[in-house]
Motif scaffolding. Structure first.
Motif, mmCIF file in Angstrom:
data_model
loop_
_atom_site.group_PDB
_atom_site.id
_atom_site.type_symbol
_atom_site.label_atom_id
_atom_site.label_comp_id
_atom_site.label_asym_id
_atom_site.label_seq_id
_atom_site.Cartn_x
_atom_site.Cartn_y
_atom_site.Cartn_z
ATOM 1 N N UNK A 63 36.541 46.293 28.932
ATOM 2 C CA UNK A 63 35.986 45.730 30.166
ATOM 3 C C UNK A 63 35.223 44.444 29.860
ATOM 4 N N UNK A 64 34.547 44.389 28.711
ATOM 5 C CA UNK A 64 33.793 43.195 28.321
ATOM 6 C C UNK A 64 34.713 41.984 28.177
ATOM 7 N N UNK A 65 35.870 42.169 27.539
ATOM 8 C CA UNK A 65 36.802 41.063 27.321
ATOM 9 C C UNK A 65 37.378 40.589 28.652
ATOM 10 N N UNK A 66 37.801 41.512 29.496
ATOM 11 C CA UNK A 66 38.361 41.143 30.799
ATOM 12 C C UNK A 66 37.317 40.401 31.625
ATOM 13 N N UNK A 117 37.516 36.217 33.130
ATOM 14 C CA UNK A 117 37.777 35.958 34.559
ATOM 15 C C UNK A 117 36.444 35.609 35.231
ATOM 16 N N UNK A 118 36.197 34.321 35.455
ATOM 17 C CA UNK A 118 34.904 33.894 36.002
ATOM 18 C C UNK A 118 34.535 34.531 37.333
ATOM 19 N N UNK A 119 35.512 34.852 38.172
ATOM 20 C CA UNK A 119 35.209 35.408 39.497
ATOM 21 C C UNK A 119 35.092 36.929 39.492
ATOM 22 N N UNK A 120 35.258 37.552 38.330
ATOM 23 C CA UNK A 120 35.243 39.010 38.243
ATOM 24 C C UNK A 120 33.819 39.521 38.014
ATOM 25 N N UNK A 121 33.443 40.505 38.760
ATOM 26 C CA UNK A 121 32.140 41.152 38.561
ATOM 27 C C UNK A 121 32.292 42.263 37.530
ATOM 28 N N UNK A 122 31.190 42.601 36.869
ATOM 29 C CA UNK A 122 31.202 43.616 35.817
ATOM 30 C C UNK A 122 31.766 44.946 36.331
ATOM 31 N N UNK A 123 31.347 45.371 37.500
ATOM 32 C CA UNK A 123 31.823 46.640 38.065
ATOM 33 C C UNK A 123 33.330 46.603 38.302
ATOM 34 N N UNK A 129 35.535 44.878 36.502
ATOM 35 C CA UNK A 129 36.180 45.007 35.189
ATOM 36 C C UNK A 129 36.216 46.478 34.778
ATOM 37 N N UNK A 130 35.134 47.185 35.024
ATOM 38 C CA UNK A 130 35.096 48.613 34.711
ATOM 39 C C UNK A 130 36.083 49.393 35.572
ATOM 40 N N UNK A 131 36.234 48.994 36.832
ATOM 41 C CA UNK A 131 37.197 49.642 37.730
ATOM 42 C C UNK A 131 38.622 49.475 37.205
ATOM 43 N N UNK A 132 38.956 48.273 36.716
ATOM 44 C CA UNK A 132 40.285 48.030 36.142
ATOM 45 C C UNK A 132 40.548 48.937 34.951
ATOM 46 N N UNK A 153 45.981 42.864 39.981
ATOM 47 C CA UNK A 153 45.551 42.021 41.101
ATOM 48 C C UNK A 153 45.377 42.846 42.374
ATOM 49 N N UNK A 154 46.228 43.841 42.581
ATOM 50 C CA UNK A 154 46.142 44.698 43.760
ATOM 51 C C UNK A 154 44.864 45.534 43.764
ATOM 52 N N UNK A 155 44.323 45.848 42.588
ATOM 53 C CA UNK A 155 43.095 46.641 42.495
ATOM 54 C C UNK A 155 41.868 45.775 42.750
ATOM 55 N N UNK A 156 41.873 44.560 42.196
ATOM 56 C CA UNK A 156 40.742 43.642 42.371
ATOM 57 C C UNK A 156 41.292 42.373 43.018
ATOM 58 N N UNK A 157 41.338 42.368 44.329
ATOM 59 C CA UNK A 157 41.987 41.268 45.056
ATOM 60 C C UNK A 157 41.194 39.966 45.006
ATOM 61 N N UNK A 158 39.903 40.028 44.693
ATOM 62 C CA UNK A 158 39.086 38.810 44.688
ATOM 63 C C UNK A 158 39.198 38.027 43.384
ATOM 64 N N UNK A 159 39.864 38.570 42.379
ATOM 65 C CA UNK A 159 39.976 37.897 41.085
ATOM 66 C C UNK A 159 41.421 37.491 40.817
ATOM 67 N N UNK A 160 41.589 36.506 39.954
ATOM 68 C CA UNK A 160 42.922 36.049 39.559
ATOM 69 C C UNK A 160 43.079 36.302 38.064
ATOM 70 N N UNK A 161 44.191 36.914 37.689
ATOM 71 C CA UNK A 161 44.503 37.203 36.290
ATOM 72 C C UNK A 161 45.673 36.324 35.862
ATOM 73 N N UNK A 162 45.392 35.117 35.346
ATOM 74 C CA UNK A 162 46.466 34.175 35.028
ATOM 75 C C UNK A 162 47.406 34.706 33.944
ATOM 76 N N UNK A 163 48.711 34.488 34.137
ATOM 77 C CA UNK A 163 49.697 34.976 33.166
ATOM 78 C C UNK A 163 49.584 34.255 31.824
ATOM 79 N N UNK A 164 49.015 33.077 31.778
ATOM 80 C CA UNK A 164 48.818 32.388 30.496
ATOM 81 C C UNK A 164 47.669 32.957 29.689
#
Length: 159
Positions: free
Chosen positions: A61-64, A68-74, A76-79, A95-106
């Motif tokens: 969760x720490x790495x994720x 992801x700058x727009x991701x909140x700690x909670x 990341x733990x949910x993912x 992305x479907x679980x955390x719709x407010x964040x973007x997980x770039x394929x690169x």
């Protein structure tokens, strides 16, 4: 700070003298990263020779959260919690679980190319711990680095 230091180390300009890219995590100290920060990164990262993505199915969760700058700690733990039920087959499922964040394929993927394998051999009271960084490309597996990470001697024996 880490992203800026690595970006400077990898920047290419004609005729420039730039530092060599880091070969180990300890080399990050040369780029201005505090030794305490490098020590905190050691359980989560290692330096390898090519650019690769972070496996969202195995990253902490720490790495994720850090990537992801727009991701909140909670979030990341949910993912991490969600993938324990079923690993993601693609980034869209995350992305479907955390719709407010973007997980770039690169940056992220759903599989791993690099692995860190650890082992320990014990014989007559002596224990030797080893670590190997392994790369898998399709069916080909190669060892990037093997190092001794510790030795334990029986009480009373000096190295």
């Amino acid at each position: 700070v880490l992203k800026q230091a690595l970006g400077q180390a990898l920047k290419t300009e004609a005729g420039s003298t730039r530092p060599l890219p880091p070969q180990t995590l300890q080399d990050l100290v040369w780029l201005g990263i505090a030794p305490q920060t490098v020590q905190a990164l050691e359980p989560y990262a290692f330096v390898h020779p090519t650019v690769s993505t972070v496996n969202i199915n195995t990253a902490t969760a720490q790495v994720i959260w850090a990537l992801v700058p727009t991701l909140e700690w909670a979030q990341a733990q949910t993912l991490v919690s969600a993938r324990t039920q079923k690993h993601f087959k693609n980034l869209q499922q995350a992305q479907d679980i955390v719709t407010s964040a973007v997980f770039p394929s690169g940056v992220f993927s759903v599989n791993s190319q690099f692995f860190s394998a650890r082992g320990q051999v014990r014989m007559e009271g002596i224990a030797l711990a080893m670590q190997a960084d392994v790369q898998r490309v399709n069916a080909k597996v190669s060892t990037e680095r093997v190092q001794s990470v510790g030795i334990a001697l029986p009480v009373g024996i000096q190295p």
